[in-house]
Design an enzyme around this catalytic site. Sequence first.
Site, short mmCIF file in Angstrom:
data_model
loop_
_atom_site.label_atom_id
_atom_site.label_comp_id
_atom_site.label_asym_id
_atom_site.label_seq_id
_atom_site.Cartn_x
_atom_site.Cartn_y
_atom_site.Cartn_z
N HIS A 204 0.73 -1.22 0.07
CA HIS A 204 -0.06 -0.24 0.16
C HIS A 204 0.62 1.21 -0.03
CE1 HIS A 204 0.49 -0.49 4.37
NE2 HIS A 204 0.87 0.92 4.37
C1 UD1 Z 1 -2.33 5.65 5.37
C2 UD1 Z 1 -1.51 6.15 6.88
C3 UD1 Z 1 0.02 4.86 6.16
C4 UD1 Z 1 -0.53 3.66 6.94
C5 UD1 Z 1 -1.72 2.90 6.06
C6 UD1 Z 1 -2.29 2.36 6.46
C7 UD1 Z 1 -0.63 7.98 6.14
C8 UD1 Z 1 -0.13 9.23 5.26
N1 UD1 Z 1 -0.66 7.33 5.66
O1 UD1 Z 1 -2.44 5.22 4.36
O2 UD1 Z 1 1.11 5.78 6.85
O3 UD1 Z 1 0.50 2.71 6.46
O4 UD1 Z 1 -2.71 4.48 6.01
O5 UD1 Z 1 -2.95 1.33 5.57
O6 UD1 Z 1 -1.36 8.59 7.40
N2 UD1 Z 1 -9.44 4.21 1.56
C9 UD1 Z 1 -11.10 3.77 1.52
N3 UD1 Z 1 -11.14 3.13 2.25
C10 UD1 Z 1 -10.66 3.32 4.09
C11 UD1 Z 1 -9.74 3.68 3.93
C12 UD1 Z 1 -9.27 4.57 2.63
O7 UD1 Z 1 -11.29 3.39 0.30
O8 UD1 Z 1 -11.43 3.10 4.85
C13 UD1 Z 1 -9.10 4.67 -0.50
C14 UD1 Z 1 -9.53 5.91 -0.59
O9 UD1 Z 1 -9.56 6.39 -1.91
C15 UD1 Z 1 -7.77 6.99 0.65
C16 UD1 Z 1 -7.11 5.60 0.32
O10 UD1 Z 1 -7.64 4.59 0.33
O11 UD1 Z 1 -7.77 7.77 -0.83
C17 UD1 Z 1 -5.25 6.45 1.12
O12 UD1 Z 1 -6.35 6.38 2.19
P1 UD1 Z 1 -5.10 6.87 3.09
O13 UD1 Z 1 -5.67 6.56 4.96
O14 UD1 Z 1 -4.88 8.17 2.50
O15 UD1 Z 1 -4.16 6.42 3.09
P2 UD1 Z 1 -3.69 5.10 3.22
O16 UD1 Z 1 -2.68 4.49 1.73
O17 UD1 Z 1 -4.36 4.25 3.60
N1 UDP Z 2 -3.72 -6.77 8.25
C1 UDP Z 2 -4.92 -6.94 8.69
N2 UDP Z 2 -5.46 -6.99 7.32
C2 UDP Z 2 -5.08 -7.43 6.91
C3 UDP Z 2 -3.48 -6.34 5.72
C4 UDP Z 2 -2.70 -6.14 7.15
O1 UDP Z 2 -5.64 -7.07 9.49
O2 UDP Z 2 -6.26 -7.07 5.74
C5 UDP Z 2 -3.21 -5.70 9.63
C6 UDP Z 2 -1.60 -6.47 10.16
O3 UDP Z 2 -1.66 -7.64 10.33
C7 UDP Z 2 -1.12 -5.71 10.98
C8 UDP Z 2 -1.07 -4.16 10.71
O4 UDP Z 2 -2.89 -4.65 9.82
O5 UDP Z 2 -1.23 -5.62 12.16
C9 UDP Z 2 -0.57 -2.82 9.16
O6 UDP Z 2 -1.66 -1.41 9.06
P1 UDP Z 2 -1.27 -1.35 7.89
O7 UDP Z 2 -0.12 -2.62 6.58
O8 UDP Z 2 -2.82 -1.61 7.01
O9 UDP Z 2 -0.29 -0.82 7.78
P2 UDP Z 2 1.50 -0.30 8.30
O10 UDP Z 2 1.79 -1.43 9.33
O11 UDP Z 2 2.01 -0.20 7.51
O12 UDP Z 2 1.29 1.18 8.37
#
Ligand code: UD1
Ligand code: UDP
Length: 366
Positions: A204
């Site tokens: 991601h």
């Molecule tokens: C965010 C965090 C990242 C973290 C990740 C965990 C920031 C800058 N980034 O990244 O550090 O590792 O979360 O997963 O805070 N979206 C959906 N449904 C949801 C959430 C998101 O469809 O419930 C889609 C939307 O199109 C959105 C995109 O995902 O624009 C990105 O979501 P966003 O929270 O901005 O960043 P992440 O890539 O999830």
């Molecule tokens: N995770 C989860 N389901 C998924 C992917 C990740 O429960 O489909 C959990 C994973 O086990 C870990 C956390 O989410 O505990 C990691 O989150 P993510 O990779 O979104 O963010 P990051 O750790 O990179 O900030």
Amino acid sequence: MKIVSVVGARPQFIKAAPVSKALRNAGHNEILVHTGQHYDYGMSQVFFDELNISEPDINLEVGSGSHGRQTGQMLMRIEEVLLREQPDWVLVYGDTNSTLAGALTAVKLRITLAHVEAGLRSFNREMPEEHNRVLTDHCSDLLLCPTQTAVDNMGNEGITTGAELVGDTMYDAVLQFSEVARERSSILKDFGLKSKKYLLATLHRPYNVDVPESLGEILRAFIEIDEPIVFAVHPRTQEKIQSLGNSLRAQLTNSKVRLIDPVGYLDMLLLEQNARIILTDSGGMQKEAYFFGVPCITLRPETEWVETVEAGWNMLIGSDWSLIVEQARTMEPPPESQRQVFGNGHASELIVHALEVIIPTRRAGG
Ligand code: UD1
Ligand code: UDP
């Protein structure tokens, strides 16, 4: 004590679950604020249901948006909550926009701020998370570090007071929920998976998925590996895969890569434990691979979790397809088992203790 905890993104629910439990067990008044950064059932509510986290007291429903817009809306709405609640502490987790918004709001109101998972550095300023970490650490009163490396990083940046080595609350969570996962999750049976006969993938990071060439390289590698790969696809990545060319999408469909929606934590714990190898750019999953003794191929050139690499359980490969394929074919567990560098599973209690004993210097005008 009255504590406002600010969470908003998937990994924060997992990091906060054991701390929230420890705070409540110790009789403290925790107000849980969900910024609404993540909002799909599978990215948010499932974790509250599975990890017994009490429902958020307040959901700010900020949702998705550009960094400035998302963070700005959080600032405005968190400020209203803090002015109303006047907590002793604000507690923020990790490195997302929700972390930075909680931190900035607290310090501007001169409310004492504690950062869980402080001190981590990737030294890659291309990552939005790196800015969030640096800024949050430099305005926190209490830096709750998961590893000695994190404490050392703070020393190197001149932060000599307030940094406490407490261990990693994600390790606490794994210990608390692994048995529950084995009892409740049927994901291996549901997907017909055999232990150690598949690979697990997640992806991601914007520098991997928002750049079509990088996403294409990584997906090409997954296809070439030619072993079953369970790929739990983050919503950001789902969108980007849809916009790739038809030919690559058709190859994916005809490959051994199984694309699934994000799964809940209990299913994920089981998928991780039983995978032969984990391929990921997630921070949390690199650690979980280490906790479970599963070799990890990190689809990034750097990591905050250097201990896992030094121990031989994690390889930093980046997005080059041929290197990923080669590594997936040859990577084996290292001869030595994992050292306990993420604490003893009681980071959450140490965090509560630190909050209790540290004198809120800002409040006292220090
Ligand atoms: C965010 C965090 C990242 C973290 C990740 C965990 C920031 C800058 N980034 O990244 O550090 O590792 O979360 O997963 O805070 N979206 C959906 N449904 C949801 C959430 C998101 O469809 O419930 C889609 C939307 O199109 C959105 C995109 O995902 O624009 C990105 O979501 P966003 O929270 O901005 O960043 P992440 O890539 O999830
Ligand atoms: N995770 C989860 N389901 C998924 C992917 C990740 O429960 O489909 C959990 C994973 O086990 C870990 C956390 O989410 O505990 C990691 O989150 P993510 O990779 O979104 O963010 P990051 O750790 O990179 O900030």
